[in-house]
Design a protein around this motif. Structure first.
Motif, PDB file in Angstrom:
ATOM      1  N   HIS A   1      93.811   2.535  39.893  1.00  0.00           N
ATOM      2  CA  HIS A   1      93.885   3.830  40.180  1.00  0.00           C
ATOM      3  C   HIS A   1      95.253   4.438  40.100  1.00  0.00           C
ATOM      4  O   HIS A   1      96.193   3.893  40.741  1.00  0.00           O
ATOM      5  CB  HIS A   1      93.286   4.254  41.679  1.00  0.00           C
ATOM      6  CG  HIS A   1      93.397   5.465  42.191  1.00  0.00           C
ATOM      7  ND1 HIS A   1      92.709   6.618  41.614  1.00  0.00           N
ATOM      8  CD2 HIS A   1      94.488   5.923  43.002  1.00  0.00           C
ATOM      9  CE1 HIS A   1      93.104   7.716  42.177  1.00  0.00           C
ATOM     10  NE2 HIS A   1      94.018   7.552  42.746  1.00  0.00           N
TER      11      HIS A   1
ATOM     12  N   ALA B   1      87.655  14.392  45.477  1.00  0.00           N
ATOM     13  CA  ALA B   1      87.302  13.836  46.976  1.00  0.00           C
ATOM     14  C   ALA B   1      86.151  14.475  47.271  1.00  0.00           C
ATOM     15  O   ALA B   1      85.706  15.882  46.940  1.00  0.00           O
ATOM     16  CB  ALA B   1      88.593  14.211  47.676  1.00  0.00           C
TER      17      ALA B   1
ATOM     18  N   HIS C   1      88.604   9.759  45.610  1.00  0.00           N
ATOM     19  CA  HIS C   1      89.315   9.375  46.721  1.00  0.00           C
ATOM     20  C   HIS C   1      88.343   9.396  47.775  1.00  0.00           C
ATOM     21  O   HIS C   1      87.725  10.289  48.034  1.00  0.00           O
ATOM     22  CB  HIS C   1      90.584  10.438  46.929  1.00  0.00           C
ATOM     23  CG  HIS C   1      91.508  10.468  45.739  1.00  0.00           C
ATOM     24  ND1 HIS C   1      91.076  11.348  44.646  1.00  0.00           N
ATOM     25  CD2 HIS C   1      92.592   9.672  45.535  1.00  0.00           C
ATOM     26  CE1 HIS C   1      92.365  11.082  43.845  1.00  0.00           C
ATOM     27  NE2 HIS C   1      93.019  10.135  44.233  1.00  0.00           N
TER      28      HIS C   1
ATOM     29  N   GLU D   1      90.455   8.326  52.893  1.00  0.00           N
ATOM     30  CA  GLU D   1      91.996   8.435  52.839  1.00  0.00           C
ATOM     31  C   GLU D   1      92.729   8.597  53.928  1.00  0.00           C
ATOM     32  O   GLU D   1      93.839   7.776  54.111  1.00  0.00           O
ATOM     33  CB  GLU D   1      92.212   9.278  51.583  1.00  0.00           C
ATOM     34  CG  GLU D   1      94.106   8.983  51.265  1.00  0.00           C
ATOM     35  CD  GLU D   1      94.416   9.816  50.351  1.00  0.00           C
ATOM     36  OE1 GLU D   1      95.561   9.535  49.526  1.00  0.00           O
ATOM     37  OE2 GLU D   1      93.514  10.643  49.588  1.00  0.00           O
TER      38      GLU D   1
ATOM     39  N   VAL E   1      88.343   4.975  46.125  1.00  0.00           N
ATOM     40  CA  VAL E   1      89.866   4.765  46.369  1.00  0.00           C
ATOM     41  C   VAL E   1      90.281   5.088  47.727  1.00  0.00           C
ATOM     42  O   VAL E   1      90.133   6.075  48.335  1.00  0.00           O
ATOM     43  CB  VAL E   1      90.449   5.609  45.231  1.00  0.00           C
ATOM     44  CG1 VAL E   1      92.108   5.517  45.345  1.00  0.00           C
ATOM     45  CG2 VAL E   1      90.160   5.563  43.891  1.00  0.00           C
ATOM     46  N   HIS E   2      91.118   4.239  48.133  1.00  0.00           N
ATOM     47  CA  HIS E   2      91.805   4.327  49.358  1.00  0.00           C
ATOM     48  C   HIS E   2      91.194   3.365  50.599  1.00  0.00           C
ATOM     49  O   HIS E   2      91.549   2.209  51.028  1.00  0.00           O
ATOM     50  CB  HIS E   2      92.216   5.467  49.905  1.00  0.00           C
ATOM     51  CG  HIS E   2      93.172   6.122  48.939  1.00  0.00           C
ATOM     52  ND1 HIS E   2      94.448   5.548  48.382  1.00  0.00           N
ATOM     53  CD2 HIS E   2      93.098   7.514  48.327  1.00  0.00           C
ATOM     54  CE1 HIS E   2      94.974   6.315  47.769  1.00  0.00           C
ATOM     55  NE2 HIS E   2      94.296   7.518  47.492  1.00  0.00           N
TER      56      HIS E   2
ATOM     57  N   ASN F   1      99.275   4.420  50.459  1.00  0.00           N
ATOM     58  CA  ASN F   1      99.018   4.475  51.948  1.00  0.00           C
ATOM     59  C   ASN F   1     100.019   4.370  52.877  1.00  0.00           C
ATOM     60  O   ASN F   1     100.182   5.128  53.692  1.00  0.00           O
ATOM     61  CB  ASN F   1      97.839   3.644  52.246  1.00  0.00           C
ATOM     62  CG  ASN F   1      96.445   3.902  51.090  1.00  0.00           C
ATOM     63  OD1 ASN F   1      96.493   5.129  50.595  1.00  0.00           O
ATOM     64  ND2 ASN F   1      95.814   3.059  50.953  1.00  0.00           N
TER      65      ASN F   1
ATOM     66  N   ASP G   1      98.175   4.235  42.639  1.00  0.00           N
ATOM     67  CA  ASP G   1      98.243   5.648  42.941  1.00  0.00           C
ATOM     68  C   ASP G   1      99.370   6.151  41.838  1.00  0.00           C
ATOM     69  O   ASP G   1      99.911   5.503  41.092  1.00  0.00           O
ATOM     70  CB  ASP G   1      98.418   5.919  44.376  1.00  0.00           C
ATOM     71  CG  ASP G   1      97.891   7.308  44.773  1.00  0.00           C
ATOM     72  OD1 ASP G   1      97.293   7.998  43.816  1.00  0.00           O
ATOM     73  OD2 ASP G   1      97.605   7.605  46.118  1.00  0.00           O
TER      74      ASP G   1
END
Length: 442
Positions: free
Chosen positions: A72, A195, A221, A224, A257-258, A284, A309
């Motif tokens: 990602h 997202a 995403h 997150e 992702v996250h 993060n 990222d």
């Protein structure tokens, strides 16, 4: 005795960590490559007898591994590196990054930024990257010309941007790009709904349907921040993962992702639907978004890959550095020193990444029949001595500057630390030009 078989490339190395079989390191062996494909992994003496190579490379102090998979990122954001540091995610996005993007993002910026990012990734061992950004056609063309393996996820929002007006416009342009690269051997195009909070139910349902029809990957995403989860509960009465599951968006095609805010229900949904998690620990940490419970997810059989990222929130694109951070953070979060060991971290950055992208049959391990996506890391300098376990040295010491060679499908992208498909001096010049433009007119 039969005559030696002619092959295109033999790479002899002090150590080889193939990832499959697990937790193994072979010494004084050779990787045999022909027509871009791995033909054999054998002792060097056997290689000398069985194969006649058009090119032989001897790497006497090196560890050979699969090329790393950065699952990602936002490659063009390399041109925004350091622009808005030390800020909370919401402030960072709404007051700095989005206004700058609205002013500056265009085809030239995306092309130059992607090339800069690819050069940095290649030099630190990444041979395959997943990207989600505006003007995805420029990123796809840049990857194609640099001979880098890439998954390009075209963005989907309900709001306008420099690249599109609404969800319908993003999907129309993205599907056209998907068709353009449908048969490309290195570049694949998928869906990138940004997202849950930037796409409506109808948009997410449409993405889910189209992705299933095309067997195309989805990257989003997800979870997150704690605020994202709270807002979803207030607006929809459910956590984002539950909402996506009910809309049909969670599946083996989905890369989440996250995932820094995870409870038992989220783990259950990820496991039931076969979705993948892409962990971006340094981004993060820098944005204080939270901690992904990596070991818990792995224990539940959920595939966890690794991503950097974008450079605007990291600030580097070294997946080797990310491996160390991921391993250390996993131990702290789990409260166990044996959580995510060195071999596990290497798997996250190779085979797990390939699996998340649907490429595990092609890359991610040094197995016969797979593409020769390979890197070599030199372990002869002062800070890597003494060597008891080369994979531990790779993960737990500063290894990015030690990457000396990289190949994708047998084609060299880096030889003796020199880029082969990108011009480093030219890229530095372009980056400085962009910094001057953006810095003077923010």
């Amino acid at each position: 005795m039969s005559a030696p078989e002619t092959v295109s490339l033999v790479i002899k190395a002090r150590w080889i960590a193939p990832v499959v079989p697990e937790n193994r390191v072979f010494e004084h062996c050779a990787l045999i490559v022909d027509k871009g494909v791995i033909r054999a992994l054998v002792p060097q003496e056997e290689a000398d007898k069985r194969f006649d190579a058009e090119q032989t490379i001897f790497l006497g102090n090196h560890l050979l591994t699969p090329g790393l998979v950065n699952a990602h990122g936002h490659a063009a954001m390399s041109l925004l590196r350091g622009l808005a540091d030390d800020l909370p995610l919401k402030t960072w996005l709404e007051q700095y990054i989005w206004p700058t993007e609205n002013r500056w993002v265009n085809e030239d910026m995306v092309r130059d930024g992607t090339e800069l990012a690819m050069a940095e990734m290649i030099r630190s061992g990444t041979t395959c990257f997943s990207d989600m950004y505006f003007f995805p056609g420029q990123a796809a063309q840049a990857a194609q010309q640099a001979h880098m393996r890439a998954h390009i996820h075209f963005p989907v929002f309900d709001m306008p941007s420099a690249w599109g007006q609404d969800a319908e416009d993003y999907l129309r342009k993205g599907l056209s790009l998907h068709d353009d690269f449908r048969a490309h051997p290195l570049v694949r195009v998928g869906f990138g709904p940004h997202a849950p909070y930037t796409a409506s139910d109808d948009t997410l349902k449409r993405v889910a349907t189209l992705a299933q029809e095309l067997d195309a990957p989805i990257q989003i995403h997800l979870h997150e921040t704690a605020q994202e989860v709270t807002d979803s509960l207030n607006e929809h009465g459910k956590r984002p993962s539950q909402r996506l599951a009910e809309l049909g968006l969670l599946s083996p095609l989905t890369q989440c992702v996250h995932m820094t805010q995870v409870d038992d229900s989220d783990v259950r949904l990820l496991s039931e639907h076969g979705a993948h998690v892409v962990h971006c620990p340094e981004s993060n940490l820098k944005l204080a978004s939270g901690f992904c419970p990596v070991q818990r997810l792995l224990d539940e059989g959920i595939n966890v890959a690794l991503g950097t990222d974008g450079a605007a929130s990291n600030n580097d694109l070294s997946l080797l550095g990310e491996m160390k951070t991921a391993a250390l953070l996993a131990k702290a979060v789990a409260g166990r020193a044996d959580a995510l060991d060195a071999h596990g971290a290497l798997r996250m950055a190779t085979l797990n990444g390939a699996r998340a992208l649907g490429l595990e049959d092609r890359i991610g391990s040094l197995e016969v029949g797979k593409s020769a996506d390979v890197i070599a890391v030199e372990l002869s300098d002062l800070s890597s001595q003494p060597i008891y376990n080369p994979v531990s040295q790779l993960v737990y010491t500063d290894s990015s500057h030690r990457v000396s060679h990289a190949w994708v499908a047998g084609k060299a992208l880096l030889l003796s630390r020199q880029l082969q498909t990108l011009n480093e001096r030219e890229l530095i010049g372009k980056a400085r030009w962009w910094a001057k433009q953006i810095g003077n007119q923010r």
